[in-house]
Design a protein around this motif. Structure first.
Motif, PDB file in Angstrom:
ATOM      1  N   VAL A 208     -30.459  21.646  17.617  1.00 50.69           N
ATOM      2  CA  VAL A 208     -29.226  20.859  17.618  1.00 50.69           C
ATOM      3  C   VAL A 208     -29.272  19.741  18.649  1.00 50.69           C
ATOM      4  O   VAL A 208     -28.978  18.575  18.353  1.00 50.69           O
ATOM      5  CB  VAL A 208     -28.011  21.773  17.876  1.00 50.69           C
ATOM      6  CG1 VAL A 208     -26.729  20.927  17.934  1.00 50.69           C
ATOM      7  CG2 VAL A 208     -27.896  22.833  16.796  1.00 50.69           C
ATOM      8  N   ALA A 209     -29.641  20.088  19.869  1.00 51.80           N
ATOM      9  CA  ALA A 209     -29.650  19.092  20.944  1.00 51.80           C
ATOM     10  C   ALA A 209     -30.717  18.039  20.691  1.00 51.80           C
ATOM     11  O   ALA A 209     -31.782  18.318  20.130  1.00 51.80           O
ATOM     12  CB  ALA A 209     -29.909  19.781  22.288  1.00 51.80           C
ATOM     13  N   SER A 237     -34.497  11.951  16.164  1.00 50.23           N
ATOM     14  CA  SER A 237     -33.636  13.073  15.830  1.00 50.23           C
ATOM     15  C   SER A 237     -34.424  14.371  15.910  1.00 50.23           C
ATOM     16  O   SER A 237     -35.621  14.402  15.642  1.00 50.23           O
ATOM     17  CB  SER A 237     -33.049  12.905  14.429  1.00 50.23           C
ATOM     18  OG  SER A 237     -34.075  12.854  13.472  1.00 50.23           O
ATOM     19  N   THR A 238     -33.756  15.425  16.300  1.00 49.87           N
ATOM     20  CA  THR A 238     -34.425  16.714  16.421  1.00 49.87           C
ATOM     21  C   THR A 238     -34.893  17.186  15.057  1.00 49.87           C
ATOM     22  O   THR A 238     -34.123  17.199  14.102  1.00 49.87           O
ATOM     23  CB  THR A 238     -33.452  17.757  17.018  1.00 49.87           C
ATOM     24  OG1 THR A 238     -32.969  17.277  18.261  1.00 49.87           O
ATOM     25  CG2 THR A 238     -34.152  19.086  17.210  1.00 49.87           C
ATOM     26  N   PRO A 239     -36.165  17.597  14.915  1.00 46.20           N
ATOM     27  CA  PRO A 239     -36.656  18.086  13.628  1.00 46.20           C
ATOM     28  C   PRO A 239     -35.869  19.319  13.176  1.00 46.20           C
ATOM     29  O   PRO A 239     -35.380  20.101  13.993  1.00 46.20           O
ATOM     30  CB  PRO A 239     -38.116  18.457  13.926  1.00 46.20           C
ATOM     31  CG  PRO A 239     -38.470  17.651  15.131  1.00 46.20           C
ATOM     32  CD  PRO A 239     -37.220  17.554  15.936  1.00 46.20           C
ATOM     33  N   SER A 240     -35.754  19.491  11.884  1.00 47.49           N
ATOM     34  CA  SER A 240     -35.119  20.696  11.344  1.00 47.49           C
ATOM     35  C   SER A 240     -36.060  21.873  11.504  1.00 47.49           C
ATOM     36  O   SER A 240     -37.257  21.699  11.779  1.00 47.49           O
ATOM     37  CB  SER A 240     -34.778  20.492   9.869  1.00 47.49           C
ATOM     38  OG  SER A 240     -35.970  20.408   9.099  1.00 47.49           O
ATOM     39  N   ASN A 241     -35.542  23.063  11.323  1.00 52.81           N
ATOM     40  CA  ASN A 241     -36.404  24.243  11.427  1.00 52.81           C
ATOM     41  C   ASN A 241     -37.500  24.221  10.375  1.00 52.81           C
ATOM     42  O   ASN A 241     -38.635  24.625  10.639  1.00 52.81           O
ATOM     43  CB  ASN A 241     -35.574  25.520  11.322  1.00 52.81           C
ATOM     44  CG  ASN A 241     -34.776  25.603  10.032  1.00 52.81           C
ATOM     45  OD1 ASN A 241     -34.582  24.609   9.337  1.00 52.81           O
ATOM     46  ND2 ASN A 241     -34.291  26.797   9.721  1.00 52.81           N
ATOM     47  N   GLN A 242     -37.197  23.698   9.178  1.00 53.39           N
ATOM     48  CA  GLN A 242     -38.206  23.644   8.126  1.00 53.39           C
ATOM     49  C   GLN A 242     -39.280  22.607   8.438  1.00 53.39           C
ATOM     50  O   GLN A 242     -40.476  22.872   8.287  1.00 53.39           O
ATOM     51  CB  GLN A 242     -37.564  23.344   6.778  1.00 53.39           C
ATOM     52  CG  GLN A 242     -38.518  23.502   5.606  1.00 53.39           C
ATOM     53  CD  GLN A 242     -37.834  23.260   4.259  1.00 53.39           C
ATOM     54  OE1 GLN A 242     -37.273  22.200   4.022  1.00 53.39           O
ATOM     55  NE2 GLN A 242     -37.901  24.251   3.382  1.00 53.39           N
ATOM     56  N   THR A 243     -38.869  21.430   8.895  1.00 58.65           N
ATOM     57  CA  THR A 243     -39.833  20.397   9.274  1.00 58.65           C
ATOM     58  C   THR A 243     -40.729  20.880  10.411  1.00 58.65           C
ATOM     59  O   THR A 243     -41.944  20.657  10.416  1.00 58.65           O
ATOM     60  CB  THR A 243     -39.103  19.112   9.704  1.00 58.65           C
ATOM     61  OG1 THR A 243     -38.290  18.642   8.629  1.00 58.65           O
ATOM     62  CG2 THR A 243     -40.094  18.025  10.097  1.00 58.65           C
ATOM     63  N   ASP A 244     -40.136  21.557  11.365  1.00 62.62           N
ATOM     64  CA  ASP A 244     -40.881  22.113  12.488  1.00 62.62           C
ATOM     65  C   ASP A 244     -41.893  23.155  12.003  1.00 62.62           C
ATOM     66  O   ASP A 244     -43.047  23.173  12.441  1.00 62.62           O
ATOM     67  CB  ASP A 244     -39.881  22.751  13.453  1.00 62.62           C
ATOM     68  CG  ASP A 244     -40.490  23.107  14.802  1.00 62.62           C
ATOM     69  OD1 ASP A 244     -41.454  22.430  15.207  1.00 62.62           O
ATOM     70  OD2 ASP A 244     -39.983  24.049  15.445  1.00 62.62           O
ATOM     71  N   TRP A 245     -41.468  23.985  11.069  1.00 67.35           N
ATOM     72  CA  TRP A 245     -42.338  25.022  10.501  1.00 67.35           C
ATOM     73  C   TRP A 245     -43.551  24.394   9.829  1.00 67.35           C
ATOM     74  O   TRP A 245     -44.685  24.823  10.031  1.00 67.35           O
ATOM     75  CB  TRP A 245     -41.535  25.835   9.501  1.00 67.35           C
ATOM     76  CG  TRP A 245     -42.240  26.983   8.853  1.00 67.35           C
ATOM     77  CD1 TRP A 245     -42.809  27.009   7.608  1.00 67.35           C
ATOM     78  CD2 TRP A 245     -42.445  28.299   9.400  1.00 67.35           C
ATOM     79  NE1 TRP A 245     -43.342  28.250   7.333  1.00 67.35           N
ATOM     80  CE2 TRP A 245     -43.132  29.063   8.418  1.00 67.35           C
ATOM     81  CE3 TRP A 245     -42.113  28.903  10.605  1.00 67.35           C
ATOM     82  CZ2 TRP A 245     -43.498  30.389   8.622  1.00 67.35           C
ATOM     83  CZ3 TRP A 245     -42.469  30.225  10.810  1.00 67.35           C
ATOM     84  CH2 TRP A 245     -43.159  30.953   9.827  1.00 67.35           C
ATOM     85  N   TYR A 246     -43.320  23.346   9.044  1.00 66.64           N
ATOM     86  CA  TYR A 246     -44.428  22.685   8.352  1.00 66.64           C
ATOM     87  C   TYR A 246     -45.386  22.018   9.333  1.00 66.64           C
ATOM     88  O   TYR A 246     -46.601  21.991   9.105  1.00 66.64           O
ATOM     89  CB  TYR A 246     -43.899  21.644   7.362  1.00 66.64           C
ATOM     90  CG  TYR A 246     -43.102  22.215   6.218  1.00 66.64           C
ATOM     91  CD1 TYR A 246     -43.309  23.524   5.773  1.00 66.64           C
ATOM     92  CD2 TYR A 246     -42.139  21.455   5.569  1.00 66.64           C
ATOM     93  CE1 TYR A 246     -42.568  24.057   4.735  1.00 66.64           C
ATOM     94  CE2 TYR A 246     -41.401  21.980   4.516  1.00 66.64           C
ATOM     95  CZ  TYR A 246     -41.614  23.275   4.111  1.00 66.64           C
ATOM     96  OH  TYR A 246     -40.875  23.799   3.077  1.00 66.64           O
TER      97      TYR A 246
END
Length: 312
Positions: A208-209, A237-246
């Protein structure tokens, strides 16, 4: 003699009997006219030819239930429930190089998964291509783009052409293909909801932050990203959890462990080199997320991601 009232009561029964007799006669007439269609039913089957590699393809089908196809049309390749994909283009593999293409898949892809895993997760259509492009840019497999589209229940791989005889240049190597094809497969499985993500991995990072600790309007540095547990070269912008996972998935599958722990790097370096070293991972968040992902795939799917990255 029956009265008019009695006749009136019996009439519906007579009508019902007549209707039943008519329906039986119609059914009998229809059955007599039925005959098998001369047009073959739509679907897939192997072998598609009588070459020696067709025997290999049939054996794959018996083991995993998927159809490896080198003869297919545009509809086979691009059909989706909502329409046809407009971005991927393909040409079926050149038959002179399919044995080499299957060897490549055996050595970089199939060998890393148990038969039960491939039986459960491989899409039903597996397209062998001599040319595979996304928006006119060559790719090794489906899903190597930021947004996967592709066809329904399908997977596609490139290199069924003479170039496979010399996959050795810096931008075209067996190791690059290995990382790409496995990343593509596992990404599709996640996008399609067939495979999930680790709750532990997602709990480590604040999604979020904003990344930049002092000036949200300023692009974060790579050092800022690593401190927060993100890999380099992210957007503001902070990556989403899915983008981070990939991001983690692709890095692990495409790099040897020795490269990931190599301390000969800097906090400003955007590459995967040393992401698990204290030079970049100053807060230990990258290591924790790495460990969570490795454990998740091993325990849930019996897949060793780092073994793939190491090419073992």
């Amino acid at each position: 003699m029956k009265t008019n009232q009695q006749l009136h009561l019996l009439m519906p029964k007579y009508i019902l009997v007549l209707c039943l007799l008519f329906m039986l006669a119609a059914c009998k007439k229809t059955e007599e006219k039925l005959s098998p269609t001369e047009r073959p039913e739509y679907g897939y089957s192997v072998p598609q030819g009588n070459n020696n590699f067709d025997d290999r393809i049939v054996a794959y089908h018996k083991r995993w239930g998927t159809y490896l196809l080198y003869k297919f049309n545009v509809q086979d390749f691009t059909w989706q429930i909502t329409g046809y994909d407009k971005y991927y283009k393909s040409v079926g593999s050149n038959e002179a190089y399919i044995n080499q293409q299957l060897d490549l898949l055996d050595n970089t892809f199939f060998k890393y998964y148990q038969d039960s895993t491939l039986t459960k997760y491989l899409p039903s259509k597996f397209f062998l291509c001599s040319s595979l492009t996304f928006q006119n840019k060559r790719v090794d497999a489906f899903a190597l783009t930021s947004t996967f589209i592709g066809g329904y229940e399908s997977f596609a791989v490139n290199w069924g052409n003479k170039g496979i005889l010399n996959i050795s240049s810096p931008i075209d190597s067996v190791s690059i293909f290995r990382g790409n094809v496995n990343y593509s497969f596992l990404k599709i499985m996640n996008l399609k909801g067939r495979m999930g993500m680790s709750d532990v991995f997602q709990s480590i990072t604040d999604y979020v932050a904003t990344i930049s600790p002092t000036a949200p309007a300023t692009n974060p540095t790579n050092a800022d990203l690593y401190k927060r547990g993100f890999l380099g070269n992210s957007s503001i912008s902070t990556p989403s959890n899915q983008t981070d996972w990939y991001s983690y998935l692709q890095v692990i599958l495409s790099n040897k462990y020795a490269n990931l722990i190599n301390p000969a790097t800097t906090a400003t370096d955007v590459s995967a080199k040393g992401i698990l070293s204290p030079v970049k991972d100053v807060n230990g968040l990258v290591r924790r997320k790495y460990d969570a992902m490795i454990k998740f795939y091993k325990e849930v799917y019996n897949i060793d991601l780092q073994k793939i990255g190491d090419g073992l």
